[in-house]
Each structure stands twice: as C-alpha cells, then as structure tokens.
Design a protein around this motif. Structure first.
Motif, short mmCIF file in Angstrom:
data_model
loop_
_atom_site.label_atom_id
_atom_site.label_comp_id
_atom_site.label_asym_id
_atom_site.label_seq_id
_atom_site.Cartn_x
_atom_site.Cartn_y
_atom_site.Cartn_z
N VAL A 145 27.19 -66.85 -61.40
CA VAL A 145 26.35 -65.93 -60.63
C VAL A 145 25.10 -66.65 -60.14
O VAL A 145 24.67 -66.48 -58.98
CB VAL A 145 25.97 -64.71 -61.48
CG1 VAL A 145 24.94 -63.84 -60.76
CG2 VAL A 145 27.21 -63.89 -61.81
N ALA A 146 24.50 -67.47 -61.01
CA ALA A 146 23.29 -68.20 -60.62
C ALA A 146 23.57 -69.19 -59.50
O ALA A 146 22.79 -69.30 -58.55
CB ALA A 146 22.71 -68.92 -61.84
N ILE A 147 24.68 -69.90 -59.59
CA ILE A 147 25.03 -70.89 -58.56
C ILE A 147 25.33 -70.20 -57.24
O ILE A 147 24.91 -70.64 -56.17
CB ILE A 147 26.23 -71.74 -59.01
CG1 ILE A 147 25.84 -72.63 -60.20
CG2 ILE A 147 26.73 -72.62 -57.86
CD1 ILE A 147 27.01 -73.36 -60.83
N ALA A 148 26.08 -69.08 -57.30
CA ALA A 148 26.46 -68.37 -56.08
C ALA A 148 25.25 -67.86 -55.32
O ALA A 148 25.29 -67.70 -54.09
CB ALA A 148 27.39 -67.20 -56.42
N GLY A 202 14.01 -69.32 -73.07
CA GLY A 202 13.10 -69.77 -74.11
C GLY A 202 11.66 -69.73 -73.70
O GLY A 202 10.76 -69.49 -74.52
N LEU A 203 11.42 -69.92 -72.40
CA LEU A 203 10.05 -69.87 -71.87
C LEU A 203 9.65 -68.47 -71.43
O LEU A 203 8.52 -68.26 -70.97
CB LEU A 203 9.92 -70.84 -70.69
CG LEU A 203 10.13 -72.33 -71.03
CD1 LEU A 203 10.10 -73.17 -69.76
CD2 LEU A 203 9.07 -72.81 -72.02
N GLY A 204 10.59 -67.53 -71.56
CA GLY A 204 10.27 -66.13 -71.24
C GLY A 204 10.53 -65.71 -69.82
O GLY A 204 9.99 -64.69 -69.37
N TYR A 205 11.37 -66.46 -69.08
CA TYR A 205 11.59 -66.15 -67.67
C TYR A 205 13.05 -65.88 -67.31
O TYR A 205 13.36 -65.69 -66.15
CB TYR A 205 11.09 -67.30 -66.79
CG TYR A 205 9.61 -67.58 -66.94
CD1 TYR A 205 8.67 -66.75 -66.35
CD2 TYR A 205 9.17 -68.67 -67.68
CE1 TYR A 205 7.30 -67.00 -66.49
CE2 TYR A 205 7.82 -68.93 -67.83
CZ TYR A 205 6.89 -68.10 -67.23
OH TYR A 205 5.56 -68.35 -67.38
N GLY A 206 13.96 -65.92 -68.25
CA GLY A 206 15.38 -65.84 -67.94
C GLY A 206 15.84 -64.45 -67.58
O GLY A 206 15.28 -63.45 -68.04
N ARG A 207 16.88 -64.39 -66.73
CA ARG A 207 17.46 -63.09 -66.37
C ARG A 207 18.99 -63.13 -66.30
O ARG A 207 19.62 -62.09 -66.19
CB ARG A 207 16.91 -62.60 -65.04
CG ARG A 207 17.19 -63.52 -63.86
CD ARG A 207 16.47 -63.03 -62.61
NE ARG A 207 16.70 -63.90 -61.46
CZ ARG A 207 17.73 -63.80 -60.64
NH1 ARG A 207 18.64 -62.86 -60.85
NH2 ARG A 207 17.87 -64.61 -59.62
N HIS A 208 19.60 -64.32 -66.34
CA HIS A 208 21.06 -64.43 -66.27
C HIS A 208 21.65 -64.55 -67.67
O HIS A 208 20.98 -64.94 -68.63
CB HIS A 208 21.45 -65.67 -65.45
CG HIS A 208 21.13 -65.56 -63.99
ND1 HIS A 208 21.82 -64.72 -63.13
CD2 HIS A 208 20.19 -66.17 -63.23
CE1 HIS A 208 21.33 -64.84 -61.92
NE2 HIS A 208 20.33 -65.71 -61.95
#
Length: 262
Positions: free
Chosen positions: A48-51, A33-39
């Motif tokens: 994947v993010a946690i790993a 929402g803030l324009g920074y996501g990739r997952h």
C-alpha cells in the motif's frame, strides 16, 4: 547447467525486490517507533505504501518479476542442488513463500486485492489449529521450532556464517566489512522477530487463545511496549533496513547457479 545464467539473473533481480520490501517495512517500523507511522508493518502495508508513491505501480510490477525470479531460483535449487536434503527442503519452502509473495503482488496490481494482514493470518491459522484434535500440540511444536530457528539465526549472524554464500573475494576490504556488518544486523533483527513471533504463538497454544498469536505487524509493535519503550522497535527497524541493504549486496555478490558477478 543449461539456463543457469538466466536463472541467476532472475535471482539477483529477486534479491533487489526483497531488499526493497525490507527497506519499506523497516522504514515504516522506524516511523512507528518515532511516533509517525500509519501503515501496517508487513507485506500488505509495504504494498500500500509503495503504490501510493510516484511510479509505485511500475515498481510493484518490477517487484512481482523479482519475486517470481526468486521463487524459480529456489525451486531449481530444491530440485537439482547437490546440497543435503534439509537444505533442499528449505529451498522448496522458500520457493513456495516467494511464489505466494509474487501472487499477492499480482492480485494487488491486477484486481486491487490488498493481501491479508499478517495479524489476521496469524489469528486464522492459530484458530484453525486450536480447533482441530491435535492442532494444539502441533502449534506448540511449530512455535518451539520458530523460537529455536530464530535463536539459530542470531547465532548464525554473530558467527558470520552467512558470508559463505557470498563471493567475498570480489569485494574490497571496506566493502566486505560493510556488507558483513549489514548482514549481521539484518539477520539478528530477523531472528529476534521470528523468535518473538514464536513466543507469542507458543503462548497462544498453551492458553488455547488464538488472539495471543501475532503476525509481523503486531510483533514489531510489541517491541515498543517493552520497558525500554520504542527504542527496541527502532533498533529492530534499523536491522530490517540493514537487511534490505544487505539484500542489494546479495544481488551483486551472492553465489547462485553460475555466472560471474560484474
């Protein structure tokens, strides 16, 4: 019942595990929402993010144990609860969902198999239903059920009926107020997401187009495409984070199968 304390302990560990997953998905959605996501904004993206974080593998094993605990607790409730048949059926469905979640985490840890994304799963299920003789009608019915349940979740949240599952008498006034507000925000966000996903599935069924169905990832991203821009996605993301925190409160004060919270 025999073993109630142990099962309750596993359930409480499971609520913590569920809370972590919701916190991660909510945080990922907030970044988008803030324009920074990739997952991906679903369980696969969360794993994947946690790993990728320090001690991520250890945390994933703990999440696996937690989801196994939730699945076991729900299964025991479905088999021996004194509640109505509808509640027991719902517990059985949730037991299967949590078991699938635990299995996907195990497959990711043991074999490196990333779970199928929610969008791919939604497309596959829709395509299979629309190819069958009565699948289109079934898909429309299931979509309407999802919409109704989503709306009911919102109403349930506004009325604070979820508080009946908590030992609110063990909380201070301020804690109770905070927990109820987190629960309201979290349940509303989940209800909105489910109703939106049901709407997309209904549109897919009516148009005979599997691609119209959306999983959690695409449903969340669709909120950023409204006339309000990313604001709706940010609000829903904050709601998911609130539900994650509420899950931690459930781990502390949820009425399970026995035992007194300490």
């Amino acid at each position: 019942m025999a073993g109630a304390g142990a099962i309750s302990g596993l359930a409480r560990a499971g609520f913590i595990a569920r809370g972590v997953v919701y916190l991660v998905i909510g945080a990922l959605a907030l970044l988008v929402g803030l324009g920074y996501g990739r997952h991906d904004l679903d369980r696969a993206g969360a794993l994947v993010a946690i790993a990728g974080e320090p001690f991520g593998v250890l945390l994933l094993w703990l999440l696996f144990i937690g989801f196994v605990g939730l699945a076991l607790w729900r299964a025991v409730r479905a088999a021996g609860s004194a509640e109505s048949g509808g509640h027991r059926l719902l517990d059985a469905v949730r037991a299967v969902i949590y078991a699938i979640g635990a299995w996907s985490i195990y497959q990711f840890l043991a074999h490196g198999r990333t779970p199928t994304t929610s969008d791919a799963s939604a497309y596959d299920v829709s395509a299979r239903l629309l190819r069958s003789d009565d699948g289109r009608a079934l898909m429309v019915v299931l979509s309407l059920v999802a919409i109704v349940v989503g709306i009911a979740m919102v109403v349930h949240a506004v009325s604070k009926r979820f508080a009946e599952r908590l030992r609110t008498g063990w909380m201070t006034y301020r804690t109770r107020d905070l927990v109820l507000r987190l629960g309201q925000a979290g349940h509303i966000a989940r209800g909105v997401i489910l109703a939106a996903a049901g709407f997309f599935a209904l549109r897919a069924g009516l148009s005979d187009t599997p691609g119209e169905a959306k999983g959690l990832d695409a449903t969340l991203r669709s909120f950023a495409q409204t006339s309000f821009g990313p604001l709706v996605l940010i609000l829903v993301a904050l709601g998911l984070i609130a539900f994650g925190l509420y899950s931690f409160a459930e781990a502390r004060w949820r009425r399970t199968l026995g035992g007194v919270p300490r």
